[in-house]
Design a protein around this motif. Structure first.
Motif, PDB file in Angstrom:
ATOM      1  N   THR A 281      61.426  35.352  36.456  1.00  0.00           N
ATOM      2  CA  THR A 281      61.498  36.667  37.084  1.00  0.00           C
ATOM      3  C   THR A 281      61.325  37.735  35.994  1.00  0.00           C
ATOM      4  OG1 THR A 281      63.914  36.663  36.877  1.00  0.00           O
ATOM      5  CG2 THR A 281      62.983  35.929  38.968  1.00  0.00           C
ATOM      6  N   GLU A 282      60.369  37.511  35.125  1.00  0.00           N
ATOM      7  CA  GLU A 282      59.984  38.407  34.037  1.00  0.00           C
ATOM      8  C   GLU A 282      60.973  38.405  32.872  1.00  0.00           C
ATOM      9  OE1 GLU A 282      59.141  42.192  35.767  1.00  0.00           O
ATOM     10  OE2 GLU A 282      57.236  41.530  36.600  1.00  0.00           O
ATOM     11  N   TYR A 283      62.251  38.680  33.145  1.00  0.00           N
ATOM     12  CA  TYR A 283      63.229  38.702  32.054  1.00  0.00           C
ATOM     13  C   TYR A 283      64.228  37.558  32.168  1.00  0.00           C
ATOM     14  CZ  TYR A 283      60.965  43.103  31.370  1.00  0.00           C
ATOM     15  OH  TYR A 283      59.991  44.055  31.168  1.00  0.00           O
ATOM     16  N   ASN A 284      64.065  36.733  33.179  1.00  0.00           N
ATOM     17  CA  ASN A 284      64.848  35.510  33.334  1.00  0.00           C
ATOM     18  C   ASN A 284      63.892  34.357  33.585  1.00  0.00           C
ATOM     19  OD1 ASN A 284      67.935  36.342  33.749  1.00  0.00           O
ATOM     20  ND2 ASN A 284      66.646  37.864  34.742  1.00  0.00           N
ATOM     21  N   GLU A 285      64.121  33.241  32.904  1.00  0.00           N
ATOM     22  CA  GLU A 285      63.256  32.095  33.125  1.00  0.00           C
ATOM     23  C   GLU A 285      64.082  30.814  33.161  1.00  0.00           C
ATOM     24  OE1 GLU A 285      59.673  31.864  30.918  1.00  0.00           O
ATOM     25  OE2 GLU A 285      59.219  33.977  31.238  1.00  0.00           O
ATOM     26  N   VAL A 286      63.599  29.855  33.935  1.00  0.00           N
ATOM     27  CA  VAL A 286      64.163  28.514  33.926  1.00  0.00           C
ATOM     28  C   VAL A 286      63.146  27.608  33.254  1.00  0.00           C
ATOM     29  CG1 VAL A 286      65.080  26.602  35.288  1.00  0.00           C
ATOM     30  CG2 VAL A 286      65.398  28.956  36.080  1.00  0.00           C
ATOM     31  N   ILE A 287      63.562  26.998  32.166  1.00  0.00           N
ATOM     32  CA  ILE A 287      62.688  26.132  31.380  1.00  0.00           C
ATOM     33  C   ILE A 287      63.193  24.702  31.503  1.00  0.00           C
ATOM     34  CG2 ILE A 287      61.834  25.610  29.065  1.00  0.00           C
ATOM     35  CD1 ILE A 287      62.262  28.601  28.409  1.00  0.00           C
ATOM     36  N   TYR A 288      62.288  23.784  31.735  1.00  0.00           N
ATOM     37  CA  TYR A 288      62.677  22.400  31.995  1.00  0.00           C
ATOM     38  C   TYR A 288      62.128  21.472  30.914  1.00  0.00           C
ATOM     39  CZ  TYR A 288      63.096  17.928  34.441  1.00  0.00           C
ATOM     40  OH  TYR A 288      63.401  16.634  34.775  1.00  0.00           O
ATOM     41  N   SER A 289      62.975  20.544  30.493  1.00  0.00           N
ATOM     42  CA  SER A 289      62.536  19.446  29.630  1.00  0.00           C
ATOM     43  C   SER A 289      62.831  18.152  30.369  1.00  0.00           C
ATOM     44  CB  SER A 289      63.250  19.486  28.279  1.00  0.00           C
ATOM     45  OG  SER A 289      64.633  19.241  28.442  1.00  0.00           O
ATOM     46  N   LYS A 290      62.762  17.063  29.706  1.00  0.00           N
ATOM     47  CA  LYS A 290      62.918  15.760  30.363  1.00  0.00           C
ATOM     48  C   LYS A 290      64.234  15.642  31.119  1.00  0.00           C
ATOM     49  CE  LYS A 290      63.068  10.812  29.376  1.00  0.00           C
ATOM     50  NZ  LYS A 290      63.041   9.765  28.322  1.00  0.00           N
ATOM     51  N   ASP A 291      65.326  16.062  30.523  1.00  0.00           N
ATOM     52  CA  ASP A 291      66.639  15.863  31.132  1.00  0.00           C
ATOM     53  C   ASP A 291      67.412  17.143  31.409  1.00  0.00           C
ATOM     54  OD1 ASP A 291      66.597  12.948  31.037  1.00  0.00           O
ATOM     55  OD2 ASP A 291      66.755  13.174  28.871  1.00  0.00           O
ATOM     56  N   TYR A 292      66.926  18.277  30.923  1.00  0.00           N
ATOM     57  CA  TYR A 292      67.743  19.485  30.964  1.00  0.00           C
ATOM     58  C   TYR A 292      66.978  20.712  31.453  1.00  0.00           C
ATOM     59  CZ  TYR A 292      70.682  16.578  27.979  1.00  0.00           C
ATOM     60  OH  TYR A 292      71.432  15.551  27.479  1.00  0.00           O
ATOM     61  N   LYS A 293      67.756  21.659  31.970  1.00  0.00           N
ATOM     62  CA  LYS A 293      67.228  22.972  32.319  1.00  0.00           C
ATOM     63  C   LYS A 293      67.831  24.004  31.381  1.00  0.00           C
ATOM     64  CE  LYS A 293      66.304  22.132  37.209  1.00  0.00           C
ATOM     65  NZ  LYS A 293      66.701  22.452  38.602  1.00  0.00           N
ATOM     66  N   TYR A 294      66.962  24.810  30.798  1.00  0.00           N
ATOM     67  CA  TYR A 294      67.369  25.892  29.905  1.00  0.00           C
ATOM     68  C   TYR A 294      67.258  27.195  30.704  1.00  0.00           C
ATOM     69  CZ  TYR A 294      65.833  22.562  26.199  1.00  0.00           C
ATOM     70  OH  TYR A 294      65.623  21.473  25.392  1.00  0.00           O
ATOM     71  N   TYR A 295      68.306  28.004  30.678  1.00  0.00           N
ATOM     72  CA  TYR A 295      68.267  29.295  31.357  1.00  0.00           C
ATOM     73  C   TYR A 295      68.109  30.393  30.305  1.00  0.00           C
ATOM     74  CZ  TYR A 295      69.482  26.750  35.520  1.00  0.00           C
ATOM     75  OH  TYR A 295      69.448  25.864  36.574  1.00  0.00           O
ATOM     76  N   LEU A 296      66.959  31.057  30.344  1.00  0.00           N
ATOM     77  CA  LEU A 296      66.597  32.052  29.338  1.00  0.00           C
ATOM     78  C   LEU A 296      66.694  33.457  29.914  1.00  0.00           C
ATOM     79  CD1 LEU A 296      65.160  33.092  26.681  1.00  0.00           C
ATOM     80  CD2 LEU A 296      62.997  32.616  27.859  1.00  0.00           C
ATOM     81  N   TYR A 297      67.316  34.363  29.157  1.00  0.00           N
ATOM     82  CA  TYR A 297      67.308  35.782  29.501  1.00  0.00           C
ATOM     83  C   TYR A 297      66.857  36.577  28.279  1.00  0.00           C
ATOM     84  CZ  TYR A 297      68.811  40.521  30.449  1.00  0.00           C
ATOM     85  OH  TYR A 297      68.832  41.882  30.612  1.00  0.00           O
ATOM     86  N   VAL A 298      65.868  37.422  28.470  1.00  0.00           N
ATOM     87  CA  VAL A 298      65.377  38.282  27.397  1.00  0.00           C
ATOM     88  C   VAL A 298      65.895  39.694  27.639  1.00  0.00           C
ATOM     89  CG1 VAL A 298      63.331  39.218  26.258  1.00  0.00           C
ATOM     90  CG2 VAL A 298      63.317  36.865  27.106  1.00  0.00           C
ATOM     91  N   ASP A 299      66.684  40.205  26.705  1.00  0.00           N
ATOM     92  CA  ASP A 299      67.307  41.517  26.862  1.00  0.00           C
ATOM     93  C   ASP A 299      66.446  42.589  26.197  1.00  0.00           C
ATOM     94  OD1 ASP A 299      68.928  43.686  27.147  1.00  0.00           O
ATOM     95  OD2 ASP A 299      70.741  42.717  26.426  1.00  0.00           O
ATOM     96  N   ALA A 300      65.413  43.010  26.920  1.00  0.00           N
ATOM     97  CA  ALA A 300      64.476  43.988  26.379  1.00  0.00           C
ATOM     98  C   ALA A 300      65.131  45.342  26.143  1.00  0.00           C
ATOM     99  CB  ALA A 300      63.288  44.139  27.328  1.00  0.00           C
ATOM    100  N   VAL A 301      66.117  45.693  26.979  1.00  0.00           N
ATOM    101  CA  VAL A 301      66.790  46.980  26.841  1.00  0.00           C
ATOM    102  C   VAL A 301      67.581  47.043  25.537  1.00  0.00           C
ATOM    103  CG1 VAL A 301      68.506  48.531  27.834  1.00  0.00           C
ATOM    104  CG2 VAL A 301      66.918  47.325  29.332  1.00  0.00           C
ATOM    105  N   SER A 302      68.349  45.995  25.251  1.00  0.00           N
ATOM    106  CA  SER A 302      69.124  45.964  24.007  1.00  0.00           C
ATOM    107  C   SER A 302      68.208  45.975  22.795  1.00  0.00           C
ATOM    108  CB  SER A 302      70.031  44.734  23.969  1.00  0.00           C
ATOM    109  OG  SER A 302      71.072  44.851  24.913  1.00  0.00           O
ATOM    110  N   TYR A 303      67.082  45.255  22.901  1.00  0.00           N
ATOM    111  CA  TYR A 303      66.129  45.265  21.791  1.00  0.00           C
ATOM    112  C   TYR A 303      65.585  46.671  21.561  1.00  0.00           C
ATOM    113  CZ  TYR A 303      61.660  45.250  19.486  1.00  0.00           C
ATOM    114  OH  TYR A 303      60.616  45.591  18.653  1.00  0.00           O
ATOM    115  N   TYR A 304      65.118  47.300  22.632  1.00  0.00           N
ATOM    116  CA  TYR A 304      64.472  48.596  22.497  1.00  0.00           C
ATOM    117  C   TYR A 304      65.435  49.649  21.948  1.00  0.00           C
ATOM    118  CZ  TYR A 304      61.382  52.495  23.440  1.00  0.00           C
ATOM    119  OH  TYR A 304      60.579  53.596  23.286  1.00  0.00           O
TER     120      TYR A 304
END
Length: 215
Positions: free
Chosen positions: A63-86
């Motif tokens: 969803t642009e700033y949230n992603e679900v990434i999958y590997s063989k056995d696990y799901k990684y939940y990624l959030y990119v905080d563009a506001v804090s960076y900027y």
């Protein structure tokens, strides 16, 4: 010709034993290797940032700033905080004596933390924040090093586009407010803000706590 053959043989050995080497490293060594990477190839492009996803991982939802990434056995939940960076927000991470692992991470101008909490039996909850982005994963103890390595590969590779972010922040402020949680907070200080945000975004609870990890 002989030198070329030896070089190819060495590279093949490194590739074939890469996972084993990561598992045999100390966690500090994994972090040092993971942060000392110069990425020149990117394969994921989003609004305001891009990153490199390592081989063996795939994005199954985003969803642009949230992603679900999958590997063989696990799901990684990624959030990119563009506001804090900027806005160049920096909050000091306090080492927690409640956690299984609690470490600050810093390399050149990037910083973050690694916190690992024991859930039950052989299950651990990894929170790793670095370079204004955060990944959370539930993992078995034997795979902690590999998951930390994979997570840092993603986080360390993120490159922001200031010009695009400026436009987005001017035009899409409401979009950023949808995900109002703090990547600097951890489960040792509060309930997982990220997992709560994922749940609020209509991901089912069993997708966060993968059934094959907790049964």
């Amino acid at each position: 010709m002989k030198k070329k053959f030896i070089l190819i043989l060495i590279l093949a050995c490194i590739l074939l034993t890469g996972c084993t080497k990561v598992q045999d490293m100390s966690l500090d060594e994994v972090i040092n290797v993971g942060t000392d990477r110069n990425v020149i190839v990117y394969n994921k492009y989003r609004k305001g940032y891009k990153y490199n996803l390592p081989k063996g991982l795939e994005v199954v939802d985003n969803t642009e700033y949230n992603e679900v990434i999958y590997s063989k056995d696990y799901k990684y939940y990624l959030y990119v905080d563009a506001v804090s960076y900027y806005n160049k927000i920096i909050e000091k991470y306090e080492i927690s004596d409640k956690s299984y692992v609690s470490k600050q991470i810093s390399y050149e101008d990037k910083y973050g933390y690694l916190e690992i909490s024991h859930i039950n039996n052989d299950k651990y909850f990894i929170e790793i924040m670095y370079n204004y982005a955060k990944i959370e994963v539930i993992v078995k103890q034997k795979d902690i090093n590999v998951i930390v390595s994979n997570s840092l590969s993603v986080l360390a590779s993120i490159e922001f586009n200031d010009n695009v972010l400026k436009t987005l922040l001017d035009e899409e402020t409401s979009q950023f407010k949808e995900f109002d949680f703090n990547i600097f907070e951890t489960t040792s200080t509060t309930d997982s803000g990220f997992l709560q945000a994922v749940e609020d975004y209509n991901y089912k609870e069993d997708e966060v706590h993968d059934s094959d990890l907790i049964n």
